[in-house]
Design an enzyme around this catalytic site. Structure first.
Site, PDB file in Angstrom:
ATOM      1  N   GLY A   7       0.821  -1.187   0.000  1.00  0.00           N
ATOM      2  CA  GLY A   7       0.000   0.000   0.000  1.00  0.00           C
ATOM      3  C   GLY A   7       0.861   1.246   0.000  1.00  0.00           C
ATOM      4  N   LEU A  10       7.469  -1.812   7.936  1.00  0.00           N
ATOM      5  CA  LEU A  10       7.829  -0.457   8.354  1.00  0.00           C
ATOM      6  C   LEU A  10       9.281  -0.155   8.007  1.00  0.00           C
ATOM      7  CD1 LEU A  10       9.811  -0.458  11.115  1.00  0.00           C
ATOM      8  CD2 LEU A  10       7.718  -1.282  12.162  1.00  0.00           C
ATOM      9  N   CYS A  46       6.012   9.679   0.070  1.00  0.00           N
ATOM     10  CA  CYS A  46       4.655   9.225   0.394  1.00  0.00           C
ATOM     11  C   CYS A  46       3.601  10.043  -0.347  1.00  0.00           C
ATOM     12  CB  CYS A  46       4.415   9.250   1.900  1.00  0.00           C
ATOM     13  SG  CYS A  46       5.690   8.369   2.810  1.00  0.00           S
TER      14      CYS A  46
END
Length: 201
Positions: free
Chosen positions: A68, A148, A165
């Site tokens: 994602g 992460l 991002c």
């Protein structure tokens, strides 16, 4: 039980393929694993990643991933922990998992007197307005992979070649820039154990 695997410095793509294979092949009895790794310089685009956020990537490879999120950068000196978890067994949904990953990083940073927080509008961990930790997850068969990344002591300049991002002008930071010098493997261990503690509570 959750096993921790230390993989050292590995290229991104083979590890990604190994995560996919692990997830496809796992059964309800398969033990959960955390994979600790560092990657050579690489940009990765998530499933919602737009190429317009690639600004000036130079000769750093760009890989379209199945996690994602948008675009990010990985490089040596960054903690990367891949979370191969059975969410059904852990009774977690993806939002709860993201919160646990954020909290593990926040707890470890707090132990170094670094005040950080998560943001509801943009997953990850921030020190002030600067991002220090990122999250990208994929769920298949209700099991997670990817995970992460936490910036420790790395060359941050490649982040200026992208909109991190997907956010224009988002600044990034790392522990070294905040006055904390720690071995990346040691920091990764601390985050992994904070995460295991959270998963077991």
């Amino acid at each position: 039980m959750t096993a921790i695997r230390h993989l050292g410095i590995q290229d991104y793509e083979p590890i990604w393929r190994d995560m996919q294979q692990f997830t496809v092949n796992r059964t309800p009895e398969t033990e959960d694993e955390l994979w600790i790794v560092e990657h050579p310089p690489v940009y990765t685009l998530g499933l919602s990643g737009k190429r317009e956020h690639l600004l000036n990537t130079g000769n750093i490879p760009i890989i379209q991933s199945d996690r994602g999120g948008q675009v990010t950068y990985h490089g040596p000196g960054q903690v990367v922990i891949y979370t191969l978890l059975d969410l059904t067994r852990l009774k977690l949904n993806i939002r709860q998992l993201v919160s646990l990953l954020e909290q593990a990083m926040i707890d470890v940073l707090s132990s170094y007197d670094i005040d950080s927080k998560a943001r509801a509008d943009a997953p990850g961990v921030y020190v002030g307005a600067k991002k220090i930790g990122s999250i990208g997850i994929r769920i298949k068969k209700n099991c997670s992979y990817h995970g992460l990344s936490l910036n420790n002591n790395m060359d941050l300049r490649p982040f200026s070649g992208i909109n991190p991002c997907g956010y224009a002008d988002l600044k990034v930071t790392q522990l070294a820039d905040l006055g904390i010098i720690i071995n990346t493997g040691e920091l990764a261990n601390q985050v992994a154990h904070a995460l295991i503690k959270a998963l077991n509570t």
